[in-house]
Design a protein around this motif. Structure first.
Motif, PDB file in Angstrom:
ATOM      1  N   GLU A 185      -5.193   5.496   8.134  1.00  0.00           N
ATOM      2  CA  GLU A 185      -6.352   4.608   7.978  1.00  0.00           C
ATOM      3  C   GLU A 185      -5.910   3.193   7.598  1.00  0.00           C
ATOM      4  O   GLU A 185      -6.459   2.212   8.092  1.00  0.00           O
ATOM      5  N   ALA A 186      -4.900   3.082   6.726  1.00  0.00           N
ATOM      6  CA  ALA A 186      -4.385   1.763   6.336  1.00  0.00           C
ATOM      7  C   ALA A 186      -3.829   1.030   7.563  1.00  0.00           C
ATOM      8  O   ALA A 186      -4.089  -0.162   7.749  1.00  0.00           O
ATOM      9  N   ASP A 232      -3.689  11.009   5.813  1.00  0.00           N
ATOM     10  CA  ASP A 232      -4.811  10.290   6.425  1.00  0.00           C
ATOM     11  C   ASP A 232      -4.958   8.864   5.902  1.00  0.00           C
ATOM     12  O   ASP A 232      -5.331   7.964   6.660  1.00  0.00           O
ATOM     13  N   ASN A 233      -4.684   8.654   4.609  1.00  0.00           N
ATOM     14  CA  ASN A 233      -4.779   7.293   4.057  1.00  0.00           C
ATOM     15  C   ASN A 233      -3.769   6.356   4.715  1.00  0.00           C
ATOM     16  O   ASN A 233      -4.048   5.188   4.945  1.00  0.00           O
ATOM     17  N   ARG A 234      -2.618   6.885   5.045  1.00  0.00           N
ATOM     18  CA  ARG A 234      -1.579   6.078   5.707  1.00  0.00           C
ATOM     19  C   ARG A 234      -2.056   5.652   7.094  1.00  0.00           C
ATOM     20  O   ARG A 234      -1.944   4.478   7.467  1.00  0.00           O
ATOM     21  N   VAL A 261       0.857  -1.182   0.000  1.00  0.00           N
ATOM     22  CA  VAL A 261       0.000   0.000   0.000  1.00  0.00           C
ATOM     23  C   VAL A 261       0.894   1.232   0.000  1.00  0.00           C
ATOM     24  O   VAL A 261       1.724   1.409   0.897  1.00  0.00           O
ATOM     25  N   PRO A 289      -8.926   1.523  -2.073  1.00  0.00           N
ATOM     26  CA  PRO A 289      -9.015   2.989  -2.183  1.00  0.00           C
ATOM     27  C   PRO A 289      -7.948   3.743  -1.363  1.00  0.00           C
ATOM     28  O   PRO A 289      -7.783   4.944  -1.523  1.00  0.00           O
ATOM     29  N   LEU A 290      -7.217   3.034  -0.533  1.00  0.00           N
ATOM     30  CA  LEU A 290      -6.207   3.676   0.316  1.00  0.00           C
ATOM     31  C   LEU A 290      -4.814   3.685  -0.318  1.00  0.00           C
ATOM     32  O   LEU A 290      -3.871   4.175   0.285  1.00  0.00           O
ATOM     33  N   GLY A 291      -4.679   3.106  -1.512  1.00  0.00           N
ATOM     34  CA  GLY A 291      -3.399   3.127  -2.199  1.00  0.00           C
ATOM     35  C   GLY A 291      -2.802   1.759  -2.470  1.00  0.00           C
ATOM     36  O   GLY A 291      -1.589   1.636  -2.650  1.00  0.00           O
ATOM     37  N   ALA A 318       0.790   5.039   0.467  1.00  0.00           N
ATOM     38  CA  ALA A 318      -0.156   6.018   1.014  1.00  0.00           C
ATOM     39  C   ALA A 318       0.584   7.071   1.829  1.00  0.00           C
ATOM     40  O   ALA A 318       1.692   6.847   2.308  1.00  0.00           O
ATOM     41  N   SER A 319      -0.080   8.210   1.987  1.00  0.00           N
ATOM     42  CA  SER A 319       0.461   9.270   2.839  1.00  0.00           C
ATOM     43  C   SER A 319      -0.693   9.951   3.557  1.00  0.00           C
ATOM     44  O   SER A 319      -1.863   9.767   3.208  1.00  0.00           O
TER      45      SER A 319
END
Length: 190
Positions: A129-130, A125-127, A120, A169-171, A122-123
């Motif tokens: 959340e993951a 908020d997505n990071r 994944v 959807p998070l990367g 991500a950076s």
């Protein structure tokens, strides 16, 4: 003018069968020697059977035996045909339909587990959340830097599918899966 009738490309369509296709997990004990896996896979591809999952490894080193775990789908007649054809291959010792064994013991399915690794990128908020969702799924972080995570997660196929879908959807950029490993419940050797 009469149109030529083409024959079906898959064994699923050769026999008219009103039964609904089912997914079954087969455990095939074979000699651990070159070409056995190719022969088993050739049986499936040559007759148009689909393999949903396939794992194989040596399980009894002293006896040089390997276990092939195959998840396939078909009507009861097609599944019976698959089992009988597998039993006829010379280096095959046993073919056990773990789904049937589980149902005979009062369970819906055999014990099945799969391992998946997910990358994944991500950076922000997505990071976060993951990481939160990975914790909820009991996934482990096996590699990380400021740009990405690689998680490993083990469980039933449905759990793996769900984890993949929520990471998308998070990367999510890459997935690697082992396939199903399965075993019958109880003290008996199946």
């Amino acid at each position: 003018m009469n149109e030529p009738v083409s024959s079906p490309a898959s064994a699923y369509f050769i026999v008219e069968d009103e039964a609904a296709p089912e997914s079954h997990t087969l455990s095939v004990l074979v000699d651990n020697e070159p070409g056995v896996l190719a022969r088993v896979i050739g049986l499936f591809s040559g007759r148009g059977y689909n393999i949903e999952s396939l794992t194989v490894t040596e399980t009894e080193h002293e006896k040089h035996l390997s276990r092939i775990t195959i998840v396939t789908r078909g009507t009861p007649a097609v599944l019976d045909q698959i089992k009988h054809q597998l039993e006829r291959i010379v280096p095959v010792h046993t073919v056990t339909d773990l789904t049937v064994v589980a149902k005979q013991k009062g369970y819906e399915k055999p014990l099945e587990r799969e391992l998946a690794m997910l990358k994944v990128v991500a950076s922000g908020d997505n990071r976060l959340e993951a990481l939160r969702l990975a914790d909820a799924f009991k996934a482990n972080v096996i590699d990380a830097n400021v740009n990405h995570f690689i998680f490993d997660v083990t469980g039933r196929t449905a759990k793996i599918e769900q984890f993949i879908s929520i990471m998308a959807p998070l990367g999510l950029v890459e997935v690697c899966r082992t396939g199903v490993a399965a075993m019958a419940r109880g003290p008996e050797v199946e």
